[in-house]
Design a protein around this motif. Structure first.
Motif, PDB file in Angstrom:
ATOM      1  N   LYS A 165       0.844  -1.201   0.000  1.00 14.59           N
ATOM      2  CA  LYS A 165       0.000   0.000   0.000  1.00 14.59           C
ATOM      3  C   LYS A 165       0.875   1.244   0.000  1.00 14.59           C
ATOM      4  O   LYS A 165       1.889   1.286   0.697  1.00 14.59           O
ATOM      5  CB  LYS A 165      -0.882   0.003   1.246  1.00 14.59           C
ATOM      6  CG  LYS A 165      -1.751   1.250   1.384  1.00 14.59           C
ATOM      7  CD  LYS A 165      -2.917   1.004   2.335  1.00 14.59           C
ATOM      8  CE  LYS A 165      -2.575   1.233   3.774  1.00 14.59           C
ATOM      9  NZ  LYS A 165      -3.660   0.811   4.674  1.00 14.59           N
ATOM     10  N   LYS A 167       0.643   5.744   0.064  1.00 16.65           N
ATOM     11  CA  LYS A 167      -0.185   6.910   0.339  1.00 16.65           C
ATOM     12  C   LYS A 167      -0.319   7.756  -0.922  1.00 16.65           C
ATOM     13  O   LYS A 167       0.635   7.860  -1.713  1.00 16.65           O
ATOM     14  CB  LYS A 167       0.460   7.750   1.451  1.00 16.65           C
ATOM     15  CG  LYS A 167       0.623   7.003   2.759  1.00 16.65           C
ATOM     16  CD  LYS A 167      -0.709   6.567   3.332  1.00 16.65           C
ATOM     17  CE  LYS A 167      -0.560   5.926   4.697  1.00 16.65           C
ATOM     18  NZ  LYS A 167      -1.867   5.447   5.220  1.00 16.65           N
ATOM     19  N   ASP A 213      -4.053   4.737  -0.675  1.00 17.79           N
ATOM     20  CA  ASP A 213      -4.742   5.245   0.526  1.00 17.79           C
ATOM     21  C   ASP A 213      -4.695   6.771   0.533  1.00 17.79           C
ATOM     22  O   ASP A 213      -3.626   7.365   0.690  1.00 17.79           O
ATOM     23  CB  ASP A 213      -4.037   4.682   1.772  1.00 17.79           C
ATOM     24  CG  ASP A 213      -4.775   5.019   3.058  1.00 17.79           C
ATOM     25  OD1 ASP A 213      -5.790   5.746   3.000  1.00 17.79           O
ATOM     26  OD2 ASP A 213      -4.326   4.543   4.120  1.00 17.79           O
ATOM     27  N   ASN A 215      -6.333   8.648   2.725  1.00 18.10           N
ATOM     28  CA  ASN A 215      -6.517   9.141   4.103  1.00 18.10           C
ATOM     29  C   ASN A 215      -7.539  10.279   4.226  1.00 18.10           C
ATOM     30  O   ASN A 215      -7.288  11.308   4.861  1.00 18.10           O
ATOM     31  CB  ASN A 215      -5.168   9.542   4.719  1.00 18.10           C
ATOM     32  CG  ASN A 215      -4.354   8.318   5.120  1.00 18.10           C
ATOM     33  OD1 ASN A 215      -3.512   7.858   4.336  1.00 18.10           O
ATOM     34  ND2 ASN A 215      -4.625   7.755   6.281  1.00 18.10           N
ATOM     35  N   GLU A 239      -8.446   3.326  -0.604  1.00 21.62           N
ATOM     36  CA  GLU A 239      -8.755   3.391   0.829  1.00 21.62           C
ATOM     37  C   GLU A 239      -9.081   4.822   1.246  1.00 21.62           C
ATOM     38  O   GLU A 239      -8.331   5.746   0.928  1.00 21.62           O
ATOM     39  CB  GLU A 239      -7.537   2.865   1.595  1.00 21.62           C
ATOM     40  CG  GLU A 239      -7.730   2.791   3.095  1.00 21.62           C
ATOM     41  CD  GLU A 239      -6.638   1.950   3.747  1.00 21.62           C
ATOM     42  OE1 GLU A 239      -6.221   0.920   3.154  1.00 21.62           O
ATOM     43  OE2 GLU A 239      -6.180   2.311   4.839  1.00 21.62           O
ATOM     44  N   GLU A 240     -10.175   4.971   1.957  1.00 21.62           N
ATOM     45  CA  GLU A 240     -10.612   6.243   2.525  1.00 21.62           C
ATOM     46  C   GLU A 240     -10.412   7.437   1.593  1.00 21.62           C
ATOM     47  O   GLU A 240      -9.685   8.378   1.913  1.00 21.62           O
ATOM     48  CB  GLU A 240      -9.873   6.504   3.845  1.00 21.62           C
ATOM     49  CG  GLU A 240     -10.340   5.566   4.936  1.00 21.62           C
ATOM     50  CD  GLU A 240      -9.839   5.982   6.317  1.00 21.62           C
ATOM     51  OE1 GLU A 240     -10.522   5.663   7.280  1.00 21.62           O
ATOM     52  OE2 GLU A 240      -8.781   6.612   6.421  1.00 21.62           O
ATOM     53  N   GLU A 266     -10.892   3.195   8.957  1.00 25.67           N
ATOM     54  CA  GLU A 266     -10.119   2.818  10.146  1.00 25.67           C
ATOM     55  C   GLU A 266     -10.506   3.612  11.388  1.00 25.67           C
ATOM     56  O   GLU A 266     -10.294   3.165  12.504  1.00 25.67           O
ATOM     57  CB  GLU A 266      -8.627   2.993   9.851  1.00 25.67           C
ATOM     58  CG  GLU A 266      -8.231   4.427   9.552  1.00 25.67           C
ATOM     59  CD  GLU A 266      -6.935   4.531   8.759  1.00 25.67           C
ATOM     60  OE1 GLU A 266      -6.775   3.786   7.766  1.00 25.67           O
ATOM     61  OE2 GLU A 266      -6.086   5.337   9.124  1.00 25.67           O
ATOM     62  N   HIS A 316      -7.321  -2.806   9.913  1.00 23.54           N
ATOM     63  CA  HIS A 316      -6.339  -1.728  10.045  1.00 23.54           C
ATOM     64  C   HIS A 316      -5.442  -2.060  11.222  1.00 23.54           C
ATOM     65  O   HIS A 316      -5.912  -2.552  12.245  1.00 23.54           O
ATOM     66  CB  HIS A 316      -7.068  -0.407  10.294  1.00 23.54           C
ATOM     67  CG  HIS A 316      -6.161   0.750  10.598  1.00 23.54           C
ATOM     68  ND1 HIS A 316      -5.907   1.185  11.886  1.00 23.54           N
ATOM     69  CD2 HIS A 316      -5.446   1.560   9.781  1.00 23.54           C
ATOM     70  CE1 HIS A 316      -5.088   2.222  11.835  1.00 23.54           C
ATOM     71  NE2 HIS A 316      -4.785   2.467  10.571  1.00 23.54           N
TER      72      HIS A 316
HETATM   73 MG   LIG Z   1      -5.491   3.861   6.010  1.00 20.45          MG
END
Ligand SMILES: [Mg+2]
Length: 348
Positions: A165, A167, A213, A215, A239-240, A266, A316
């Motif tokens: 993963k 960011k 991700d 975030n 993700e998110e 998460e 998570h």
């Molecule tokens: Mg995350």
């Protein structure tokens, strides 16, 4: 057997600064929880903190929850969980109190395992004895750049990982970016550079699964615009993408990006809140944190609810070895476990 004491043990250390789309971390911390009994047995758990003041969480554990537990039979976990939940319900359903309850619950299950001479994943009815994990990294950091990301991911592949993963989303230029409110606004990248970062990850992972991700930093339009690139690069899940509470937005992008799985959240806590996300079709993959969302007791119900709705669970996990161990036990007990987060930032 009776519980005689419940203690919070705060741990912390400095670390090299890393950032996701919004936050920056230059320290690591954990709140371990120790439950003592009138025998030689004791239980250890960990409350996840999301950077909250450890002194506050320790105070909740020792001043608020401990008196409810002292003198009680530690094997009556469902009763104790509900006692903690109902006696704090007006202020405790989400946030630090539920985090503290989660850590206490993990310690109770650890104690039950020791009492039963069985690992917790078998007590819960094991589904497997090995849990697939992915390397969770790809953070932003000073002077890291594409070359730094490449070296990091190649290191994970050398360790034997196949999936990873990274960011995305740290972009101060994007109108409306919440990064403008954060203390550290450095290391911002453009969307083009984020796409290059994902292309680099895809090149190194080959046929492995890549997770991106954001975030919770994007809005719906950004997610839909970037969706084309995520599709092209065969991102396994996004993700998110949106703020945690924008369930209508998550529902919209889930529908408009049918080839991309949406994962989250998460920060979410409790069975009912995860059920709402599922009922709204806001996410494809559920990501509770056992040290935050409600411990073994609540998270296995989240797992069962997700299984009934055809959803996968990818726990998570971003804490100490105690939280990682507890997460492995829970993950190994659920039939719908998707690969679990194995965080690769240094933590002593
Ligand atoms: Mg995350």
């Amino acid at each position: 057997m009776k519980i005689t004491a419940v203690k919070g043990i705060p741990l912390g250390c400095a670390c090299s600064p890393i950032g996701d789309a919004l936050s920056t971390s230059a320290a690591r911390q954990a709140l371990l929880i120790k439950i003592e009994t009138d025998t030689e047995l004791m239980g250890i758990g960990e409350a996840f903190t999301f950077g909250a003041p450890l002194a506050v969480m320790k105070h909740i554990v020792e001043m608020q929850l401990a008196p409810m537990l002292t003198g009680q039979d530690p094997a009556h976990i469902e009763k104790l969980w509900n006692t903690m939940y109902w006696r704090t319900i007006a202020h405790g359903r989400r946030g630090l109190v539920m985090g503290a309850i989660s850590g206490v619950d993990i310690a109770l299950w650890d104690l039950l395992g020791k009492m039963s001479h069985m690992p917790v994943y078998k007590l819960l009815g094991a589904c497997c004895h090995k849990v697939p994990t992915y390397a969770s990294g790809g953070f932003y950091a000073p002077d890291k750049g594409i070359d730094g990301l490449r070296a990091e991911l190649e290191g994970y592949m050398k360790q034997g990982y196949k999936d990873a993963k990274i960011k995305i989303g740290r972009n101060l230029e994007r109108p409306g970016s919440p990064l403008r409110y954060m203390a550290n606004q450095a290391w911002s990248v453009t969307e083009e550079e984020d796409i290059k970062r994902m292309e680099t990850a895809r090149e190194i992972l080959g046929r492995g699964r890549m997770v991106s991700d954001a975030n919770a930093s994007w809005d719906s339009c950004t997610a839909l615009r970037m969706g084309k690139e995520l599709d092209r690069l065969k991102v396994c899940w996004l993700e998110e993408p949106l703020p945690f509470e924008d369930l209508e937005g998550l529902q919209r992008i889930s529908r408009e990006l049918p080839h991309i799985q949406i994962a989250g959240c998460e920060t979410q806590q409790g069975l009912k809140n995860f059920e709402t996300m599922v009922k709204m079709d806001a996410v494809d993959i559920l990501q509770p944190d056992i040290g935050w969302a409600g411990g073994f007791t609540e998270c296995r119900k989240i797992g069962a609810m997700g299984e009934a709705a055809g959803r996968k669970i990818s726990l998570h996990c971003f804490g100490s070895a105690v939280l990682f161990g507890a997460s492995l036990h829970l993950a190994a007990s659920m039939a719908n476990t998707e690969m679990m987060e194995s965080e690769e930032n240094p933590i002593p």
